[in-house]
Design a protein around this motif. Structure first.
Motif, PDB file in Angstrom:
ATOM      1  N   HIS A 294       0.835  -1.187   0.000  1.00  0.00           N
ATOM      2  CA  HIS A 294       0.000   0.000   0.000  1.00  0.00           C
ATOM      3  C   HIS A 294       0.877   1.246   0.000  1.00  0.00           C
ATOM      4  CE1 HIS A 294      -3.641  -2.285   0.503  1.00  0.00           C
ATOM      5  NE2 HIS A 294      -3.128  -2.916   1.558  1.00  0.00           N
ATOM      6  N   GLU A 295       0.548   2.191  -0.866  1.00  0.00           N
ATOM      7  CA  GLU A 295       1.365   3.394  -1.008  1.00  0.00           C
ATOM      8  C   GLU A 295       0.798   4.566  -0.199  1.00  0.00           C
ATOM      9  OE1 GLU A 295       4.164   3.690  -2.456  1.00  0.00           O
ATOM     10  OE2 GLU A 295       4.318   1.778  -3.498  1.00  0.00           O
ATOM     11  N   ASP A 296       0.313   4.326   1.014  1.00  0.00           N
ATOM     12  CA  ASP A 296      -0.173   5.443   1.797  1.00  0.00           C
ATOM     13  C   ASP A 296       1.002   6.283   2.288  1.00  0.00           C
ATOM     14  OD1 ASP A 296       0.386   4.645   4.834  1.00  0.00           O
ATOM     15  OD2 ASP A 296      -0.243   2.847   3.737  1.00  0.00           O
ATOM     16  N   VAL A 297       0.739   7.556   2.556  1.00  0.00           N
ATOM     17  CA  VAL A 297       1.799   8.504   2.869  1.00  0.00           C
ATOM     18  C   VAL A 297       2.575   8.091   4.106  1.00  0.00           C
ATOM     19  CG1 VAL A 297       2.298  10.899   3.508  1.00  0.00           C
ATOM     20  CG2 VAL A 297       0.560  10.399   1.765  1.00  0.00           C
ATOM     21  N   HIS A 298       1.891   7.637   5.152  1.00  0.00           N
ATOM     22  CA  HIS A 298       2.574   7.292   6.395  1.00  0.00           C
ATOM     23  C   HIS A 298       3.528   6.115   6.191  1.00  0.00           C
ATOM     24  CE1 HIS A 298       3.317   6.674  10.649  1.00  0.00           C
ATOM     25  NE2 HIS A 298       2.993   5.398  10.489  1.00  0.00           N
ATOM     26  N   ALA A 299       3.081   5.119   5.416  1.00  0.00           N
ATOM     27  CA  ALA A 299       3.888   3.900   5.254  1.00  0.00           C
ATOM     28  C   ALA A 299       5.168   4.154   4.473  1.00  0.00           C
ATOM     29  CB  ALA A 299       3.068   2.814   4.570  1.00  0.00           C
ATOM     30  N   THR A 300       5.162   5.161   3.587  1.00  0.00           N
ATOM     31  CA  THR A 300       6.332   5.375   2.744  1.00  0.00           C
ATOM     32  C   THR A 300       6.990   6.731   2.987  1.00  0.00           C
ATOM     33  OG1 THR A 300       4.910   6.208   0.955  1.00  0.00           O
ATOM     34  CG2 THR A 300       5.451   3.856   0.945  1.00  0.00           C
ATOM     35  N   ASP A 301       6.674   7.374   4.098  1.00  0.00           N
ATOM     36  CA  ASP A 301       7.315   8.633   4.447  1.00  0.00           C
ATOM     37  C   ASP A 301       8.732   8.338   4.933  1.00  0.00           C
ATOM     38  OD1 ASP A 301       8.079  11.109   5.284  1.00  0.00           O
ATOM     39  OD2 ASP A 301       6.824  11.116   7.086  1.00  0.00           O
ATOM     40  N   HIS A 302       9.725   8.721   4.140  1.00  0.00           N
ATOM     41  CA  HIS A 302      11.111   8.389   4.448  1.00  0.00           C
ATOM     42  C   HIS A 302      11.962   9.620   4.669  1.00  0.00           C
ATOM     43  CE1 HIS A 302      11.862   9.359   0.187  1.00  0.00           C
ATOM     44  NE2 HIS A 302      10.711   8.728  -0.021  1.00  0.00           N
ATOM     45  N   GLY A 303      11.349  10.771   4.805  1.00  0.00           N
ATOM     46  CA  GLY A 303      12.106  11.988   5.065  1.00  0.00           C
ATOM     47  C   GLY A 303      13.025  12.341   3.915  1.00  0.00           C
ATOM     48  N   ALA A 304      14.257  12.742   4.240  1.00  0.00           N
ATOM     49  CA  ALA A 304      15.209  13.175   3.224  1.00  0.00           C
ATOM     50  C   ALA A 304      16.035  12.034   2.633  1.00  0.00           C
ATOM     51  CB  ALA A 304      16.156  14.225   3.829  1.00  0.00           C
ATOM     52  N   VAL A 305      15.797  10.805   3.067  1.00  0.00           N
ATOM     53  CA  VAL A 305      16.558   9.659   2.562  1.00  0.00           C
ATOM     54  C   VAL A 305      16.206   9.414   1.093  1.00  0.00           C
ATOM     55  CG1 VAL A 305      16.884   7.168   2.773  1.00  0.00           C
ATOM     56  CG2 VAL A 305      16.759   8.589   4.826  1.00  0.00           C
ATOM     57  N   PRO A 306      17.197   9.277   0.198  1.00  0.00           N
ATOM     58  CA  PRO A 306      16.899   8.994  -1.216  1.00  0.00           C
ATOM     59  C   PRO A 306      16.090   7.706  -1.373  1.00  0.00           C
ATOM     60  CG  PRO A 306      19.196   9.618  -0.943  1.00  0.00           C
ATOM     61  CD  PRO A 306      18.643   9.436   0.435  1.00  0.00           C
ATOM     62  N   TRP A 307      15.078   7.762  -2.233  1.00  0.00           N
ATOM     63  CA  TRP A 307      14.197   6.625  -2.494  1.00  0.00           C
ATOM     64  C   TRP A 307      14.122   6.432  -3.995  1.00  0.00           C
ATOM     65  CZ3 TRP A 307      10.597   4.147   1.123  1.00  0.00           C
ATOM     66  CH2 TRP A 307       9.702   3.242   0.508  1.00  0.00           C
ATOM     67  N   VAL A 308      14.539   5.266  -4.501  1.00  0.00           N
ATOM     68  CA  VAL A 308      14.487   4.992  -5.934  1.00  0.00           C
ATOM     69  C   VAL A 308      13.670   3.740  -6.160  1.00  0.00           C
ATOM     70  CG1 VAL A 308      16.744   6.072  -6.257  1.00  0.00           C
ATOM     71  CG2 VAL A 308      16.609   3.598  -5.964  1.00  0.00           C
ATOM     72  N   SER A 309      13.064   3.647  -7.331  1.00  0.00           N
ATOM     73  CA  SER A 309      12.275   2.465  -7.678  1.00  0.00           C
ATOM     74  C   SER A 309      12.308   2.262  -9.180  1.00  0.00           C
ATOM     75  CB  SER A 309      10.829   2.599  -7.187  1.00  0.00           C
ATOM     76  OG  SER A 309      10.199   3.728  -7.774  1.00  0.00           O
ATOM     77  N   ALA A 310      12.357   0.994  -9.586  1.00  0.00           N
ATOM     78  CA  ALA A 310      12.414   0.631 -10.998  1.00  0.00           C
ATOM     79  C   ALA A 310      12.098  -0.861 -11.103  1.00  0.00           C
ATOM     80  CB  ALA A 310      13.790   0.936 -11.603  1.00  0.00           C
ATOM     81  N   PRO A 311      11.742  -1.342 -12.288  1.00  0.00           N
ATOM     82  CA  PRO A 311      11.379  -2.763 -12.431  1.00  0.00           C
ATOM     83  C   PRO A 311      12.555  -3.723 -12.502  1.00  0.00           C
ATOM     84  CG  PRO A 311      11.076  -1.613 -14.504  1.00  0.00           C
ATOM     85  CD  PRO A 311      11.401  -0.566 -13.486  1.00  0.00           C
ATOM     86  N   ASP A 312      13.801  -3.216 -12.631  1.00  0.00           N
ATOM     87  CA  ASP A 312      14.941  -4.121 -12.739  1.00  0.00           C
ATOM     88  C   ASP A 312      16.196  -3.435 -12.218  1.00  0.00           C
ATOM     89  OD1 ASP A 312      15.760  -2.343 -14.769  1.00  0.00           O
ATOM     90  OD2 ASP A 312      14.861  -3.585 -16.333  1.00  0.00           O
ATOM     91  N   GLY A 313      17.285  -4.191 -12.196  1.00  0.00           N
ATOM     92  CA  GLY A 313      18.526  -3.673 -11.654  1.00  0.00           C
ATOM     93  C   GLY A 313      19.098  -2.514 -12.454  1.00  0.00           C
TER      94      GLY A 313
END
Length: 326
Positions: A294-313
């Protein structure tokens, strides 16, 4: 727990009647220059020679039976430490020692078993970067946790039929080469029974050498099945305490609880989180895995930490390069 005890007693009697013998299965451990965490299991297992063909079925890993509360001697750096396995046959102990950074041998002995040898990775005091990665649907395509498919993949599928996630081995190898002092830990909710098969899979597909942190599948006094989310959370908190100077790259996928667990860690330990990398499952993989996180704001709130996402390496690598990790 009573049902589990009865079942364990029956399995133990059947195993001994079938000629199974006590065996120590040693796993890689880790530590610092002053202590090490040693991991192993004492089990009853068949004395027949292991299969030499590629068609090793996963169910064979579950024929072993834990030997509860075994006495084990751990020798490291020339010093012998007497320890005990727990009720699941698991040895998970922290021992004081004095070792230089790098990999070191550890000998384990128990009554009526042949000696076993593990290795422990001693993290250099100056290390400031580490990698923690999930396994299922992150480095290996498994489509968990759909029950029937999970059982098929774990118990029936040929070991060499398991599929590596595209580009992930190259990504992790590049990161490890960029940060040669970095410890690599494979944190999974899989059972210790499959550790040898996972280690062979990682080596065969050229993933960086590292330490497996798995769990048991049995019941506890509070619930029928152990919490995989709690297992991951507790190990991450433990690593934060053990290595306060290390910033961790956390790698997972969006098919289970990784985003929420990693975001929670980043909120509590922003200074120890280098970045979070989430592999996006395809629509088909997400369906087999039981849906996306679930992509709710509280669950994925990571502050200033870099967050990346992609389907492969490859996609993750491009974004991690922009974040200064590669």
């Amino acid at each position: 727990m009573h049902i589990s005890d009865v079942a364990h007693g029956v399995r133990t009697r059947l195993a001994r009647a079938a000629g199974f013998a006590p065996t120590i299965v040693a796993y890689p451990g880790y530590g610092s220059t002053t202590w090490v965490r040693v991991l192993a299991r004492v089990v009853l297992t068949t004395t027949k020679p292991a299969a030499t063909t590629d068609k090793v079925r996963g169910w064979r890993a579950f024929t072993s039976v834990p030997v509860r509360n075994s006495e084990v001697e751990v020798e490291i750096g020339g010093v012998i430490h007497p320890v005990h396995a727990d009720a699941g046959g698991l040895v998970d102990v922290v021992l004081e020692t004095s070792l230089a950074p790098g990999w070191h041998p550890v000998s384990l002995r128990s009554p009526d078993t042949a000696p076993a040898e593990a290795r422990v990775l001693v993290v250099a005091p100056e290390a400031t970067f580490g990698i923690v990665t999930d396994i299922d649907d992150t480095v290996m395509v498994t489509a968990l946790p759909r029950p029937l498919l999970a059982l098929w993949n774990t118990l029936v599928l040929s070991e060499r039929a398991r599929t590596p996630t595209p580009g992930m081995a190259v990504l992790l190898d590049r990161i490890a080469a960029r940060h040669p002092e970095a410890p690599v830990l494979y944190l999974s909710t899989g059972p210790w029974n499959v550790a040898p098969a996972l280690a062979r899979f990682l080596a065969r597909n050229l993933y960086p050498e590292g330490v497996l942190l798995l769990t048991d599948w049995g019941p506890t006094r509070q619930r029928w099945f152990r919490s995989g989310r709690e297992h991951k959370y507790n190990n991450l908190q433990r690593l934060a305490r053990e290595f306060p100077g290390v910033r961790w790259l956390l790698v997972g996928d969006d098919g289970q609880h990784d985003p929420a667990i990693y975001a929670d860690f980043a909120r509590a330990h922003a200074g120890q989180t280098a970045a979070i990398a989430i592999r996006q499952l395809s629509a088909g993989e997400a369906l087999l895995a039981g849906g996306r996180a679930h992509e709710d704001v509280h669950a994925t709130d990571h502050g200033a930490v870099p967050w990346v996402s992609a389907p492969d390496g490859a996609g993750l690598a491009a974004q991690l390069k922009d974040a200064g990790i590669l």
